[in-house]
Design a protein around this motif. Sequence first.
Motif, PDB file in Angstrom:
ATOM      1  N   HIS A   8       0.824  -1.201   0.000  1.00  0.00           N
ATOM      2  CA  HIS A   8       0.000   0.000   0.000  1.00  0.00           C
ATOM      3  C   HIS A   8       0.861   1.254   0.000  1.00  0.00           C
ATOM      4  O   HIS A   8       2.019   1.239   0.407  1.00  0.00           O
ATOM      5  CB  HIS A   8      -0.943   0.006   1.204  1.00  0.00           C
ATOM      6  CG  HIS A   8      -0.231   0.040   2.526  1.00  0.00           C
ATOM      7  ND1 HIS A   8       0.291   1.189   3.069  1.00  0.00           N
ATOM      8  CD2 HIS A   8       0.052  -0.938   3.399  1.00  0.00           C
ATOM      9  CE1 HIS A   8       0.858   0.925   4.224  1.00  0.00           C
ATOM     10  NE2 HIS A   8       0.729  -0.383   4.446  1.00  0.00           N
ATOM     11  N   SER A  11       0.503   5.518   4.381  1.00  0.00           N
ATOM     12  CA  SER A  11      -0.708   5.740   5.170  1.00  0.00           C
ATOM     13  C   SER A  11      -0.444   6.806   6.229  1.00  0.00           C
ATOM     14  O   SER A  11       0.708   7.192   6.481  1.00  0.00           O
ATOM     15  CB  SER A  11      -1.148   4.441   5.853  1.00  0.00           C
ATOM     16  OG  SER A  11      -0.286   4.143   6.934  1.00  0.00           O
ATOM     17  N   PRO A  31      -6.226   5.871   6.537  1.00  0.00           N
ATOM     18  CA  PRO A  31      -6.291   6.146   5.102  1.00  0.00           C
ATOM     19  C   PRO A  31      -4.895   6.508   4.583  1.00  0.00           C
ATOM     20  O   PRO A  31      -3.954   6.698   5.364  1.00  0.00           O
ATOM     21  CB  PRO A  31      -7.223   7.358   5.026  1.00  0.00           C
ATOM     22  CG  PRO A  31      -6.978   8.085   6.312  1.00  0.00           C
ATOM     23  CD  PRO A  31      -6.721   6.988   7.337  1.00  0.00           C
ATOM     24  N   LEU A  32      -4.793   6.638   3.273  1.00  0.00           N
ATOM     25  CA  LEU A  32      -3.546   7.106   2.673  1.00  0.00           C
ATOM     26  C   LEU A  32      -3.372   8.599   2.928  1.00  0.00           C
ATOM     27  O   LEU A  32      -4.349   9.340   3.055  1.00  0.00           O
ATOM     28  CB  LEU A  32      -3.555   6.869   1.167  1.00  0.00           C
ATOM     29  CG  LEU A  32      -3.555   5.432   0.676  1.00  0.00           C
ATOM     30  CD1 LEU A  32      -3.582   5.392  -0.852  1.00  0.00           C
ATOM     31  CD2 LEU A  32      -2.359   4.658   1.198  1.00  0.00           C
ATOM     32  N   ARG A  37      -1.819   8.752  -1.858  1.00  0.00           N
ATOM     33  CA  ARG A  37      -2.798   8.805  -2.957  1.00  0.00           C
ATOM     34  C   ARG A  37      -2.124   9.171  -4.274  1.00  0.00           C
ATOM     35  O   ARG A  37      -2.424   8.601  -5.324  1.00  0.00           O
ATOM     36  CB  ARG A  37      -3.918   9.787  -2.624  1.00  0.00           C
ATOM     37  CG  ARG A  37      -4.833   9.283  -1.508  1.00  0.00           C
ATOM     38  CD  ARG A  37      -6.051  10.165  -1.321  1.00  0.00           C
ATOM     39  NE  ARG A  37      -5.735  11.566  -1.077  1.00  0.00           N
ATOM     40  CZ  ARG A  37      -5.433  12.087   0.111  1.00  0.00           C
ATOM     41  NH1 ARG A  37      -5.407  11.312   1.179  1.00  0.00           N
ATOM     42  NH2 ARG A  37      -5.162  13.369   0.236  1.00  0.00           N
ATOM     43  N   GLN A  38      -1.179  10.096  -4.216  1.00  0.00           N
ATOM     44  CA  GLN A  38      -0.440  10.495  -5.420  1.00  0.00           C
ATOM     45  C   GLN A  38       0.348   9.318  -5.986  1.00  0.00           C
ATOM     46  O   GLN A  38       0.345   9.080  -7.201  1.00  0.00           O
ATOM     47  CB  GLN A  38       0.500  11.651  -5.079  1.00  0.00           C
ATOM     48  CG  GLN A  38       1.342  12.126  -6.242  1.00  0.00           C
ATOM     49  CD  GLN A  38       2.342  13.199  -5.820  1.00  0.00           C
ATOM     50  OE1 GLN A  38       2.763  13.276  -4.662  1.00  0.00           O
ATOM     51  NE2 GLN A  38       2.724  14.027  -6.762  1.00  0.00           N
ATOM     52  N   ALA A  40      -0.306   6.117  -5.554  1.00  0.00           N
ATOM     53  CA  ALA A  40      -1.252   5.122  -6.071  1.00  0.00           C
ATOM     54  C   ALA A  40      -1.704   5.524  -7.476  1.00  0.00           C
ATOM     55  O   ALA A  40      -1.812   4.674  -8.370  1.00  0.00           O
ATOM     56  CB  ALA A  40      -2.452   4.981  -5.139  1.00  0.00           C
ATOM     57  N   GLN A  41      -1.947   6.808  -7.683  1.00  0.00           N
ATOM     58  CA  GLN A  41      -2.322   7.295  -9.014  1.00  0.00           C
ATOM     59  C   GLN A  41      -1.166   7.110 -10.000  1.00  0.00           C
ATOM     60  O   GLN A  41      -1.374   6.733 -11.157  1.00  0.00           O
ATOM     61  CB  GLN A  41      -2.731   8.776  -8.956  1.00  0.00           C
ATOM     62  CG  GLN A  41      -4.017   9.032  -8.227  1.00  0.00           C
ATOM     63  CD  GLN A  41      -5.226   8.431  -8.934  1.00  0.00           C
ATOM     64  OE1 GLN A  41      -5.227   8.171 -10.140  1.00  0.00           O
ATOM     65  NE2 GLN A  41      -6.276   8.187  -8.175  1.00  0.00           N
ATOM     66  N   GLN A  63      -6.168   1.677   3.543  1.00  0.00           N
ATOM     67  CA  GLN A  63      -4.955   2.028   2.794  1.00  0.00           C
ATOM     68  C   GLN A  63      -4.734   1.094   1.604  1.00  0.00           C
ATOM     69  O   GLN A  63      -4.276   1.522   0.545  1.00  0.00           O
ATOM     70  CB  GLN A  63      -3.743   2.018   3.720  1.00  0.00           C
ATOM     71  CG  GLN A  63      -3.487   0.657   4.348  1.00  0.00           C
ATOM     72  CD  GLN A  63      -2.608   0.704   5.565  1.00  0.00           C
ATOM     73  OE1 GLN A  63      -2.156   1.766   5.982  1.00  0.00           O
ATOM     74  NE2 GLN A  63      -2.344  -0.460   6.146  1.00  0.00           N
ATOM     75  N   GLN A  66      -7.492   1.912  -1.097  1.00  0.00           N
ATOM     76  CA  GLN A  66      -7.183   3.193  -1.738  1.00  0.00           C
ATOM     77  C   GLN A  66      -5.987   3.091  -2.677  1.00  0.00           C
ATOM     78  O   GLN A  66      -5.892   3.844  -3.640  1.00  0.00           O
ATOM     79  CB  GLN A  66      -6.918   4.270  -0.682  1.00  0.00           C
ATOM     80  CG  GLN A  66      -8.151   4.702   0.048  1.00  0.00           C
ATOM     81  CD  GLN A  66      -7.843   5.736   1.124  1.00  0.00           C
ATOM     82  OE1 GLN A  66      -6.767   5.732   1.735  1.00  0.00           O
ATOM     83  NE2 GLN A  66      -8.805   6.616   1.357  1.00  0.00           N
ATOM     84  N   THR A  67      -5.080   2.161  -2.426  1.00  0.00           N
ATOM     85  CA  THR A  67      -3.933   1.950  -3.317  1.00  0.00           C
ATOM     86  C   THR A  67      -4.341   1.152  -4.550  1.00  0.00           C
ATOM     87  O   THR A  67      -3.934   1.466  -5.665  1.00  0.00           O
ATOM     88  CB  THR A  67      -2.798   1.216  -2.564  1.00  0.00           C
ATOM     89  OG1 THR A  67      -2.396   2.004  -1.437  1.00  0.00           O
ATOM     90  CG2 THR A  67      -1.602   0.972  -3.475  1.00  0.00           C
TER      91      THR A  67
END
Length: 94
Positions: A8, A11, A31-32, A37-38, A40-41, A63, A66-67
């Motif tokens: 992941h 977090s 959460p991330l 989040r960046q 993961a994108q 986490q 969201q990944t």
Amino acid sequence: MKLLLIRHGQSENNAIEHHGDYGQRRQPDPPLTALGRQRAQHLAASFPRRADLSRLYTSLMTQAVQTAAPLARALRVPLHGLAQAYARPTSMAG
């Protein structure tokens, strides 16, 4: 069968500095962070589209979902949550 494991993204717990009240500031299901989040994108955007993937599996930890979600969307494959891979801690203080 090929298996690819992805950790992941960062977090909220990963971002906590390790001193004094570290245990009390940890969350049971964090959460991330914005950086997580960046990343993961970025993973979703840079993953080879020709990858021979038919499914993605994830823990139900926030986490992890969201990944994995951006990657599943980018590759247009189903994302399957695995309850067996989700062990919510009863206490974070130790």
